[in-house]
Motif scaffolding. Structure first.
Motif, PDB file in Angstrom:
ATOM      1  N   HIS A 333       0.826  -1.210   0.000  1.00  0.00           N
ATOM      2  CA  HIS A 333       0.000   0.000   0.000  1.00  0.00           C
ATOM      3  C   HIS A 333       0.861   1.262   0.000  1.00  0.00           C
ATOM      4  CE1 HIS A 333      -3.379   2.637   0.888  1.00  0.00           C
ATOM      5  NE2 HIS A 333      -2.697   3.124   1.914  1.00  0.00           N
ATOM      6  N   GLN A 334       2.031   1.193   0.636  1.00  0.00           N
ATOM      7  CA  GLN A 334       2.892   2.378   0.725  1.00  0.00           C
ATOM      8  C   GLN A 334       3.475   2.775  -0.628  1.00  0.00           C
ATOM      9  OE1 GLN A 334       5.737   2.086   4.077  1.00  0.00           O
ATOM     10  NE2 GLN A 334       4.520   0.325   4.749  1.00  0.00           N
ATOM     11  N   ARG A 335       3.602   1.826  -1.535  1.00  0.00           N
ATOM     12  CA  ARG A 335       4.222   2.139  -2.829  1.00  0.00           C
ATOM     13  C   ARG A 335       3.377   3.094  -3.665  1.00  0.00           C
ATOM     14  NH1 ARG A 335       8.337  -1.391  -2.546  1.00  0.00           N
ATOM     15  NH2 ARG A 335       7.925  -3.420  -1.581  1.00  0.00           N
ATOM     16  N   LEU A 336       2.107   3.219  -3.319  1.00  0.00           N
ATOM     17  CA  LEU A 336       1.231   4.150  -4.031  1.00  0.00           C
ATOM     18  C   LEU A 336       0.707   5.270  -3.142  1.00  0.00           C
ATOM     19  CD1 LEU A 336      -0.948   1.643  -6.114  1.00  0.00           C
ATOM     20  CD2 LEU A 336       0.977   3.016  -6.915  1.00  0.00           C
ATOM     21  N   SER A 337       0.910   5.165  -1.831  1.00  0.00           N
ATOM     22  CA  SER A 337       0.267   6.116  -0.921  1.00  0.00           C
ATOM     23  C   SER A 337       1.226   6.877  -0.006  1.00  0.00           C
ATOM     24  CB  SER A 337      -0.768   5.386  -0.051  1.00  0.00           C
ATOM     25  OG  SER A 337      -1.746   4.780  -0.855  1.00  0.00           O
ATOM     26  N   ALA A 338       2.426   6.384   0.218  1.00  0.00           N
ATOM     27  CA  ALA A 338       3.364   7.057   1.119  1.00  0.00           C
ATOM     28  C   ALA A 338       4.124   8.137   0.353  1.00  0.00           C
ATOM     29  CB  ALA A 338       4.331   6.051   1.729  1.00  0.00           C
TER      30      ALA A 338
END
Length: 475
Positions: A333-338
């Motif tokens: 999830h972090q690869r698109l949101s962080a």
């Protein structure tokens, strides 16, 4: 013919008028009022609005008088001449176990070089090889020509080290946890946050715009109180409660206090009150646990019960950047949101190579490195307790400790005098610094950081200097 055409026109007009009346009858009353209001407003603007007044032009004399009277505000607020930023110490060479400040060599108890990896020949050699192969920088963010094979290797190694499904790396330690929290917690979600968390976590909490419930530092009773209150509130509105996400934000080993979180009890409460645990192990990674795998290893807790673990690569590992580990579902999830991952240039390959080699050394030495650090931390703790006039804050196994004066003289100015005296004796220590906008400012303290290579004689010398400083400064 003309008469017939006129009659047709009159009949058409009558029909249109009748249709208009019918439409008025069908139109809602509030709509008619709104249209009448618009018509009246337009008429008022046309007929009654006064023209804009033309300002009187000032004479040259009047302009000059206004200029002479104007007192500009300073571009920056007034700063104390004794502010540490204006009185810098100049370091020369590698910031390792010993450092050279203003031309004088001293023992370093001020930087987060727990495992003495800064300046390690093996790590430096790997970094040089990476420069020769990849160059000094990266092309851009990870999603735009910034991903290099060595990044993927480091992520895999970190996941393997923590026995997690997947890992993700960031190019800057501060932005790691500050990006992770708002990537998951949004507006209307609830964050239960320890008051003692460090500044990067506080910025992440603020960026999330979530509802924040602070509990007293390491006070599990206060946390239970907040959880119970929220549970009562949720039962009153179960429909809304089903859409809420709840997170517990903690540190493994608190940077501002040097103590461990009560993780076992927090894990028990997780299953009772249904929240997710985000834990930052920037200080406990490489320092706590038999092999340096942090507080989950120390407490023998299944790492899968912690939803996400984040950490910095800038302390024990001696590199730059940060990382997070957890399940693939959570990490991806972090690869698109962080934001720190999506928009920052990726970690320079030489720093990734340095971090990989540091992990190699930690795994080769297995239990000896971290066991040695924890044992020396205990010995230092016992020695510090024997010094009169200091309050030692922190766990005995923690290589990070805070020293405060036991009386009313515990001020930053008085602690700075102790730091200055210690520097004249060849000991580099520092007063813990905080920004004024931090949520919960700890009491003033001297922050001591232990390097694993420090000998018993050097630890004894540190305590001797601290005792001399206590007598000299406070008398």
């Amino acid at each position: 013919m003309g008469s017939s055409a006129n009659q047709d026109n009159v009949a058409s007009l009558a029909t249109d008028f009748y249709s208009l009346l019918e439409s008025f009858k069908e139109t809602p009353f509030y709509h008619l009022l709104f249209e009448i209001f618009l018509v009246l407003t337009v008429l008022w603007l046309i007929l009654f609005r006064k023209p804009r007044r033309i300002e009187k032009k000032l004479t040259e004399k009047e302009k000059q008088e206004l200029i002479d009277e104007w007192q500009p505000e300073p571009l920056v607020p007034p700063v104390d001449a004794n502010h540490p930023a204006l009185n810098v110490r100049v370091l020369d060479g590698i910031v390792g176990k010993t450092i050279e400040i203003d031309g004088k060599k001293s023992l370093n108890f001020a930087t987060f070089n727990f495992l003495n990896f800064v300046g390690n020949p093996r790590i430096a050699d790997k970094a040089i090889q990476a420069v020769q192969k990849y160059g000094v920088g990266s092309c851009g963010p990870r999603g735009f020509y910034g991903t290099i094979d060595i990044h993927l290797e480091l992520e895999e190694r970190l996941a393997h080290f923590f026995n997690c499904e997947e890992g993700i790396i960031y190019s800057y330690g501060f932005s790691t946890v500050a990006s992770i929290i708002p990537a998951y917690s949004k507006r209307n979600d609830i964050l239960f946050v320890d008051e003692g968390v460090h500044y990067a976590i506080q910025k992440g909490v603020e960026a999330s715009r979530s509802t924040v419930k602070w509990f007293r530092h390491n006070d599990i009773s206060d946390l239970e109180r907040l959880l119970a209150e929220q549970d009562i509130h949720d039962k009153k509105n179960p429909k809304k409660a089903r859409t809420l996400r709840r997170f517990l934000i903690i540190e493994g080993l608190y940077m501002n206090y040097g103590d461990l979180c009560p993780l076992p009890r927090m894990v028990e409460l997780k299953y009772q009150y249904k929240y997710r645990i985000f834990m930052d192990e920037s200080v406990s990674f490489g320092t706590i646990g038999q092999t340096g795998r942090g507080v989950t290893e120390y407490y023998n807790i299944d790492r899968r019960k912690i939803d996400l673990i984040s950490s910095s690569l800038e302390y024990s590992v001696g590199s730059i950047g940060g990382f997070a580990v957890g399940s693939s579902f959570v990490v991806d999830h972090q690869r698109l949101s962080a934001q720190g991952y999506c928009f920052s240039a990726s970690l320079p390959p030489l720093l990734a190579a340095a971090a990989i080699e540091a992990l190699n050394i930690m795994e080769e030495k297995d239990t000896t490195l971290c066991d040695t650090l924890m044992e020396k931390s205990k010995r230092l703790h016992r020695k510090l307790l024997d010094i009169k006039g200091y309050l030692i804050v922190g766990e005995d196994i923690s290589p990070l400790k805070h020293l405060r004066l036991t009386n009313s003289q515990n001020t930053v100015a008085r602690l700075e005098e102790i730091v200055e005296f210690a520097q004249t004796r060849g000991i580099t220590i520092t007063v813990a610094r905080y920004l004024n906008d931090e949520h919960h400012l700890p009491e003033p303290s001297i922050r001591l950081i232990l390097n694993v290579e420090m000998t018993d004689e050097e630890l004894e010398f540190l305590c001797t200097v601290l005792q001399e400083a206590r007598v000299k400064v406070t008398v």
